[in-house]
Design a protein around this motif. Sequence first.
Motif, PDB file in Angstrom:
ATOM      1  N   MET A   1       0.706  -1.287  -0.075  1.00  9.75           N
ATOM      2  CA  MET A   1      -0.053   0.022  -0.080  1.00  9.75           C
ATOM      3  C   MET A   1       0.812   1.417  -0.023  1.00  9.75           C
ATOM      4  O   MET A   1       1.936   1.222   0.787  1.00  9.75           O
ATOM      5  N   LYS A   2       0.554   2.130  -0.929  1.00 10.99           N
ATOM      6  CA  LYS A   2       1.373   3.275  -0.827  1.00 10.99           C
ATOM      7  C   LYS A   2       0.211   4.730  -0.782  1.00 10.99           C
ATOM      8  O   LYS A   2      -0.710   4.545  -0.924  1.00 10.99           O
ATOM      9  N   ASP A  32       4.050   3.435   3.985  1.00 10.04           N
ATOM     10  CA  ASP A  32       2.818   2.845   4.557  1.00 10.04           C
ATOM     11  C   ASP A  32       3.138   2.949   6.123  1.00 10.04           C
ATOM     12  O   ASP A  32       2.224   3.157   7.219  1.00 10.04           O
ATOM     13  N   LEU A 163      -1.549   2.344  -9.863  1.00  7.49           N
ATOM     14  CA  LEU A 163      -2.469   2.389  -8.857  1.00  7.49           C
ATOM     15  C   LEU A 163      -2.785   0.830  -8.432  1.00  7.49           C
ATOM     16  O   LEU A 163      -3.133   0.159  -9.313  1.00  7.49           O
ATOM     17  N   ARG A 164      -2.651   0.636  -7.201  1.00  5.47           N
ATOM     18  CA  ARG A 164      -3.255  -0.820  -6.683  1.00  5.47           C
ATOM     19  C   ARG A 164      -4.235  -0.798  -5.760  1.00  5.47           C
ATOM     20  O   ARG A 164      -4.468   0.288  -5.019  1.00  5.47           O
ATOM     21  N   ASP A 167      -4.350   1.337  -2.155  1.00  5.37           N
ATOM     22  CA  ASP A 167      -3.720   2.496  -2.157  1.00  5.37           C
ATOM     23  C   ASP A 167      -4.569   3.545  -1.624  1.00  5.37           C
ATOM     24  O   ASP A 167      -5.880   3.814  -1.825  1.00  5.37           O
TER      25      ASP A 167
END
Length: 201
Positions: A1-2, A32, A163-164, A167
Amino acid sequence: MKIICIGRNYSEHAKELGNEVPENPVIFMKPDTAVLKGNDFYIPEFSNDIHYELEVVLKISKGGKYIQKETAHKHYEEIGLGIDFTARDLQTALKSKGLPWELAKGFDGSAVVSSFFKKENFRLDNLSFSLLKNKEQVQNGNTKDMLFHFDDIIAFASQYFTLRVGDLIFTGTPKGVGKVDENDILEAYLEEEKILDIRIL
């Protein structure tokens, strides 16, 4: 996660810090490990000037790269609030030397994140949010005043970063940022509902 953060996204905030109003989104990142665990924020030993910055936060629910503005709304389903704690003295020193901001923005505990809520329950283009410090309102923002709205931000950021799911995007703070001191209490409201309650230690 960013954690992707947007700076200077409200013109009045840019002006209060003496910054130019940007032509494109100003982006910086937090790791994170910046996410605050619990409701107590400890002022770090390396700063004497920690500022609060209240922001609407998006949680990415569908990943993507080179997302188009027209389809950006499909990439998040929930919103919340966050506080971007900033070591303003350190940031000012870094900026004066033309250096990156991460030390002032990405330190442990610098990203407060609320619970998230379904976006369909809100008018995203006219969403009000506010911050109280010791029961006195210090920030009062509305997304209608954003320079770059949610879909613009997602489309722009995804040109550079894939993007994941999971995020987070901090979408910028309105005017009224200021210093916190020990024993301050910060309360954040999304519309009329309090969703954050932070104690400064």
